[in-house]
Motif scaffolding. Structure first.
Motif, short mmCIF file in Angstrom:
data_model
loop_
_atom_site.label_atom_id
_atom_site.label_comp_id
_atom_site.label_asym_id
_atom_site.label_seq_id
_atom_site.Cartn_x
_atom_site.Cartn_y
_atom_site.Cartn_z
N ASP A 48 0.83 -1.21 0.00
CA ASP A 48 0.00 0.00 0.00
C ASP A 48 0.87 1.26 0.00
O ASP A 48 0.57 2.23 -0.71
N TRP A 51 2.30 1.71 -3.42
CA TRP A 51 1.23 2.15 -4.31
C TRP A 51 1.07 3.67 -4.19
O TRP A 51 1.05 4.39 -5.19
N GLU A 52 0.97 4.16 -2.95
CA GLU A 52 0.81 5.60 -2.71
C GLU A 52 2.04 6.39 -3.15
O GLU A 52 1.91 7.43 -3.80
N ASN A 54 4.25 5.71 -5.37
CA ASN A 54 4.44 5.72 -6.81
C ASN A 54 3.24 6.28 -7.58
O ASN A 54 3.31 6.42 -8.80
N TRP A 56 0.41 4.87 -8.26
CA TRP A 56 -0.11 3.87 -9.19
C TRP A 56 -1.63 3.93 -9.25
O TRP A 56 -2.30 4.26 -8.28
N THR A 57 -2.15 3.55 -10.41
CA THR A 57 -3.60 3.47 -10.62
C THR A 57 -3.96 1.99 -10.84
O THR A 57 -3.08 1.14 -10.98
N ASP A 58 -5.25 1.72 -10.90
CA ASP A 58 -5.70 0.36 -11.20
C ASP A 58 -5.18 -0.08 -12.57
O ASP A 58 -4.81 -1.24 -12.77
N ASP A 60 -2.35 0.84 -13.96
CA ASP A 60 -0.93 0.48 -13.78
C ASP A 60 -0.81 -0.94 -13.23
O ASP A 60 0.04 -1.72 -13.66
N MET A 61 -1.67 -1.30 -12.28
CA MET A 61 -1.61 -2.63 -11.69
C MET A 61 -1.96 -3.69 -12.71
O MET A 61 -1.32 -4.74 -12.78
#
Length: 70
Positions: A48, A51-52, A54, A56-58, A60-61
């Motif tokens: 998490d 994720w924050e 960097n 990242w978005t859905d 990106d994942m």
């Protein structure tokens, strides 16, 4: 039998102290589950944070999960 690596880590020493006493199988299973949950929660927290950090978005994942080179 595997060769023991010395010195032991602080976690290994603490577990050896715990397991120096007889623990019934039910307690042993609960201890293993507790340790597993701890590390799973820690990994989730680190993911998490990454994720924050960097941004990242859905999307990106999805790209990361579907990229064979990753």
């Amino acid at each position: 039998m595997e060769t023991l690596k010395l010195p032991f880590s602080n976690l290994q020493i603490e577990l050896l102290r715990l397991y120096a006493h007889q623990v019934d199988e039910k307690d042993l299973l609960q201890i293993k589950e507790l340790i597993g949950r701890y590390f799973a929660n820690r990994l989730t927290r680190l993911a998490d944070e990454a994720w924050e950090r960097n941004g990242w978005t859905d999307k990106d994942m999805e790209t990361l999960l579907n990229d064979a080179d990753q």
